[in-house]
Design an enzyme around this catalytic site. Structure first.
Site, PDB file in Angstrom:
ATOM      1  N   GLY A   1       3.442   1.036   2.839  1.00  0.00           N
ATOM      2  CA  GLY A   1       4.470   0.006   2.933  1.00  0.00           C
ATOM      3  C   GLY A   1       3.887  -1.347   2.592  1.00  0.00           C
ATOM      4  O   GLY A   1       2.807  -1.434   1.993  1.00  0.00           O
TER       5      GLY A   1
ATOM      6  N   LYS B   1       0.561  -4.932   8.612  1.00  0.00           N
ATOM      7  CA  LYS B   1       1.024  -3.861   7.730  1.00  0.00           C
ATOM      8  C   LYS B   1       2.105  -3.089   8.450  1.00  0.00           C
ATOM      9  O   LYS B   1       1.901  -2.610   9.550  1.00  0.00           O
ATOM     10  CB  LYS B   1      -0.161  -2.948   7.444  1.00  0.00           C
TER      11      LYS B   1
ATOM     12  N   ASP C   1     -15.246   6.509  -1.213  1.00  0.00           N
ATOM     13  CA  ASP C   1     -14.476   5.731  -2.187  1.00  0.00           C
ATOM     14  C   ASP C   1     -14.999   4.297  -2.232  1.00  0.00           C
ATOM     15  O   ASP C   1     -14.247   3.345  -2.126  1.00  0.00           O
ATOM     16  CB  ASP C   1     -12.992   5.774  -1.852  1.00  0.00           C
TER      17      ASP C   1
ATOM     18  N   GLY D   1       0.840  -1.193   0.000  1.00  0.00           N
ATOM     19  CA  GLY D   1       0.000   0.000   0.000  1.00  0.00           C
ATOM     20  C   GLY D   1       0.862   1.224   0.000  1.00  0.00           C
ATOM     21  O   GLY D   1       2.088   1.116  -0.054  1.00  0.00           O
TER      22      GLY D   1
END
Ligand SMILES: *[C@@H]1O[C@H](CO)[C@@H](O)[C@H](O)[C@H]1NC(C)=O
Ligand SMILES: *[C@@H]1O[C@H](CO)[C@@H](O)[C@H](O)[C@H]1NC(C)=O
Ligand SMILES: *[C@@H]1O[C@H](CO)[C@@H](O)[C@H](O)[C@H]1NC(C)=O
Length: 915
Positions: free
Chosen positions: A608, A624, A724, A605
């Site tokens: 990272g 993540k 979104d 992403g």
């Protein structure tokens, strides 16, 4: 007989002493290339034998093979050179090709201090009678300019430097004024406390200019009777001290005392006694002056700084009524006032002056004092070491690659620095005051033969690697897949065998890596290959692939939540509010265990990489890690997203924990084993055909997602707009339960007006509400529009933007509206669900989707109404589906592709109905 034996004994004792001394001094240092005095002495261009020992000094000289692979060698006839030069001047190596050519001395100690000396004697070896001028670099930093002014003179360049890496490079740079050449190269290990002004940021370059009646330009002088040079073994570091020029009014101090001159306990120059015992003074007591002046042979500039080291010791027995006391001045600066040299003990005075022109050292005697004296002097130029070299790991890897494959390019010196000399065929990233890193390596058609060397895996920031059109053999190694930034790998047209490692395959399939392996006849690239033959394994791979891009999205939200949590916690004085971050705090060490040392990258992403992992109890998680280079979202965004901390719903992705351990920031969230909806619908090249979603499954996913959005719109205070909504931001569990992810663009909006003016409409093309786009008025109806597009994607299996022909693209809502107005739903339906849906169910959703995508927000339904409509449609489909499932069994041939999902599907029917 007797005397010979005794001589032998003395020698043996001396050698033993030298050995034990050196092993004591160099105890913590590993020097594979240094001899037991801590020396490397290279005779450049010498080829008669691997090494020889000089009878005068006892120093062993080695041939230069193995230190450089460039250049040509040539003899220099001694009759063309000044007399009495060492044999080293009898041959040279010269570099007619390439701008920069280097010697590399390996197995040094990073951070250790060395005296480095290069010697040159032209002697018109090339019979061109053209005196060359060229530059010398120590690693990436400019050292000095070698100016041959006289064909028969020997030139010496010397520097005292700290080695930044475990190797040092001496490079000769062609300036277009003659071919660089070299006769000899010396390296001498110095104790770390010596010459404290030589540091990691500056080195001391011995000033080179010729005084009258001296042999060499180097300004390191003794002041004794003897015209000889003092060096090893008198000086254990083999510094070369030459006799200072003849001054008529000077005389030699009679050394009435026997014994050695010793160094003070806190001494940092380790002057040899042989230098300290030989002292000059004046015939009559007056001021003793020494000076230096710039001449044309030096490359110095106005800003250069000189560092002067002066050595003193009293070597005369003074009578009761006698004393020797003087002031020591460097230009106008007093280095010492009323200074009395200590008897048989060295005192060192140092000073720094700046600027071109002449400089002087004056020893001014006190009244009635005996005349001043001096024993030794060195003058250095202070050179900043301000160029950052290539990361030593990257540089070492490149040198290994160069050696292993005998690369024929003119690769010499540091790979990235200075930029002007960077190696051809690689790209570097340059960051001020940090080592340069290699980001791309182009070695196509380079004649590489053999296996792919592990050194490639040590270029840890490599993004682009092209090894195509070589003769590489053996398997494709696993370590290439562990290069975290690799996004392009071309191994095509080689002779590689075996199969493609899973990590590369995965990264290629999730789209973070462009992988080219074609034209390797023995490489197994289809699905029959070993590591993916097992269908279970393959499924795991597939899920990981699908999962990946999604994970990145979740993180942004999670990072934001984490930050908010921190702020909130501070404000609440640590009160345990009901926020999702009551979740666990992980240590970085724990994350390493959980992710098996960050072995499996499942996504990438903006922040990272995302890694798969397992908690202690076996719960799969996605971890993540924020990469050091990423920047966080802006504060405005953070403030708006604060409200998100309150959002909990089974159809929103859950954060399990976080890690804030020193500079490591990581987030642990539930592993969405099914990946994102977009990947399921995309159906890449038909190869995931068996994972196609049925209409029933699609409806269930749509309903879950609608619940997630309805929650954001209705149950949060203030309400939240996702902004979104798209198939990529709908994640699936392995049971195909859908959850909304990526709140990166989410905004809270005021409950009074229910609208919000934003500065810049954001979202994804094809999903973006046209009304919001035109007016910048944001409302929850914008999410409804986007969700309508999601429904259309579920129905049609087409992307949100449709390519009509070469020049025309249109959005899906527009395209479907046109077709449906003709009343033919089959015409727009995804071929993958054809024959396996209830037509009423499909029509209900299609009509709902068209209402959602009305131009005017007021004409669109709310998310609650959408959820209601989907629930009805799901009921219709479920009933019809169970009726149909009987006939599915009989129609086996058409369904072989969907077999594996068939079972999964029927298990889920039970859970579907009660909502
Ligand atoms: C030293 O002093 C003596 C006596 O004052 C004098 O004769 C002699 O010339 C001087 N020598 C030098 C080199 O100045
Ligand atoms: C390093 O210092 C030298 C001399 O001060 C200067 O000419 C050069 O531009 C500097 N290089 C860098 C990279 O700062
Ligand atoms: C490497 O540098 C060249 C020249 O600047 C550039 O054209 C190329 O795109 C770079 N490659 C990568 C992978 O960044």
């Amino acid at each position: 007989m007797l005397s010979r034996d005794r001589l032998g004994c003395v020698w043996t004792a001396k050698i033993v002493l030298l050995f034990s001394l050196s092993s004591l001094s160099f105890i913590a240092v590993n020097h594979a290339q240094l001899d037991n005095h801590g020396f490397i002495s290279i005779d450049c261009g010498y080829t008669e034998s691997p090494k020889y020992t000089d009878d005068k000094t006892g120093i062993t000289y080695v041939a230069d093979l193995g230190f450089t692979d460039a250049g040509l060698i040539h003899p220099v006839y001694p009759e063309n050179m000044q007399p009495d030069l060492a044999a080293r001047y009898n041959n040279i190596r010269y570099f007619p090709n390439g701008t920069r050519n280097c010697y590399t001395i390996r197995s040094l100690t990073p951070g250790a201090k060395y005296l480095v000396r290069a010697i040159f004697g032209y002697g018109n070896y090339d019979t061109l009678n053209k005196l060359p001028i060229f530059d010398l670099y120590l690693g990436v930093n400019y050292w000095t300019t070698v100016r041959i002014v006289n064909s028969s003179t020997a030139y010496i360049s010397e520097t005292i430097s700290v080695s930044p890496a475990n190797y040092m490079q001496v490079c000769l740079v062609n300036k277009g004024s003659g071919t660089p050449f070299i006769a000899g190269l010396d390296l001498r290990f110095l104790q770390p406390n010596l010459y404290p002004n030589s540091t990691e940021t500056q080195s001391l370059v011995l000033l080179s200019f010729f005084r009258t009646t001296v042999s060499f330009g180097s300004n390191r002088y003794h002041f004794g009777t003897d015209l000889r040079h003092i060096r090893f073994p008198d000086d254990r570091y083999d510094r070369i001290w030459q006799r200072y020029e003849e001054v008529p009014t000077w005389t030699i101090v009679p050394d009435a005392i026997s014994g050695n001159v010793t160094n003070a306990p806190n001494d940092t120059y380790d002057a040899p006694s042989a230098v300290m015992r030989s002292v000059s003074t004046l015939v009559n007591s007056s001021t003793m002056d020494l000076y230096w002046n710039l001449d044309g042979s030096m490359s110095v500039d106005f800003n250069d700084k000189y560092f002067v080291v002066l050595y003193f010791a009293e070597v005369e027995t003074l009578q009761q009524n006698e004393f020797r006391q003087f002031d020591v001045l460097l230009d106008n600066t007093t280095l010492a006032n009323g200074f009395r040299p200590e008897q048989m003990t060295t005192t060192v005075l140092t000073g720094t002056v700046q600027g071109s022109g002449s400089h002087s050292i004056s020893l001014v005697p006190d009244l009635n004092s005996k005349p001043p004296l001096i024993s030794g002097m060195e003058i250095f130029l202070v050179r900043p070491l301000n160029e950052s070299a290539t990361d030593s790991g990257d540089a070492t890897a490149m040198m290994t690659i160069q050696t292993k494959f005998s690369v024929k390019r003119n690769w010499a010196g540091d790979p990235c620095s200075p930029i002007a000399f960077a190696w051809v065929g690689l790209n570097c990233s340059y960051t001020p005051s940090a080592p340069s890193r290699i980001t791309a390596l182009y070695m196509s058609s380079s004649g590489l033969i053999g296996e792919i060397d592990p050194s490639f895996g040590q270029l840890t920031l490599l993004q682009h690697l092209d090894l195509s059109h070589n003769n590489l053999t053996g398997p494709i190694p696993d370590f290439l897949g562990q290069l975290p930034s690799l996004s392009f790998l071309d191994l095509s047209s080689n002779n590689l065998r075996g199969s493609i490692p899973n990590n590369l395959l995965q990264r290629s399939q999730i789209g973070v890596l462009t992988l080219r392996v074609d034209n390797n006849p023995n490489l197994c690239t289809n699905h029959n290959c070993d590591p993916i033959r097992n269908p279970r394994k393959r499924k795991a791979i597939l899920i990981a692939e699908i999962m990946a891009p999604v994970a990145g999205a979740i993180i942004i939200v999670a990072v934001v939540l984490l930050i908010i949590w921190h702020k909130t916690k501070k404000r609440q004085g640590g009160a345990r509010a009901s926020n999702p971050f009551e979740s666990r705090r992980f240590k970085y060490k724990e994350l390493r265990v959980i992710t098996d040392d960050f072995k499996n990258i499942i996504g990438k992403g903006g922040f990272g990489f995302v890694y798969s992992g397992k908690l202690e109890d076996g719960t799969p998680v996605a971890v993540k890690m924020r990469s050091q280079t990423s920047s966080q979202g802006n504060t405005e965004f953070l403030a708006e997203a604060r409200h998100l901390a309150k959002a909990h719903h089974k159809n929103l992705v859950t954060l399990i924990g976080y890690c804030k351990d020193r500079k490591h920031l990581g987030l642990v969230y539930e592993y969405m084993g099914g990946g994102n909806l977009e990947n399921w619908l995309k159906g890449k090249e038909g190869c995931h055909a068996e994972f196609n979603l049925t209409w029933l499954q699609r409806l269930k996913i749509a309903l879950d997602s609608a619940y997630g959005l309805e929650y954001l719109h209705k149950s949060c205070s203030p309400p939240l707009i996702h902004r979104d909504v798209k198939t990529q931001n709908i994640l699936l569990t392995s049971n195909l339960e859908a959850k909304i992810a990526d709140f990166g663009l989410t905004r809270a909006f005021s409950s009074e007006t229910k609208t919000h003016t934003t500065t810049r409409p954001a979202g994804t093309l094809g999903y973006l509400d046209p009304e919001y786009y035109n007016t910048s008025h944001l409302s929850e109806k914008s999410d409804v529009f986007s969700f309508g597009v999601v429904l259309l994607v579920l129905i049609t299996g087409r992307p949100a933007i449709i390519t009509v022909n070469n020049t025309e693209r249109t959005n899906l809502a527009h395209w479907v509206r046109g077709r449906l107005s003709e009343g033919d739903i089959e015409n727009v339906t995804d071929p993958r669900i054809k024959g396996n849906f209830d037509v009423n169910s499909l029509w209900t959703v299609a009509e709902l989707a068209l209402r959602c995508t009305e131009q005017a927000g007021k004409d669109r339904p709310t998310m609650s109404e959408v959820a209601e409509g989907l629930r009805e449609s799901l009921q219709l489909e479920t009933l019809s589906h169970s009726k149909r499932s009987g006939s599915i069994g009989t129609n086996g041939s058409a369904l072989t592709e969907t077999e594996s999902v068939g079972a999964l599907e029927s298990e889920q029917i039970e859970e579907t109905l009660p909502r």
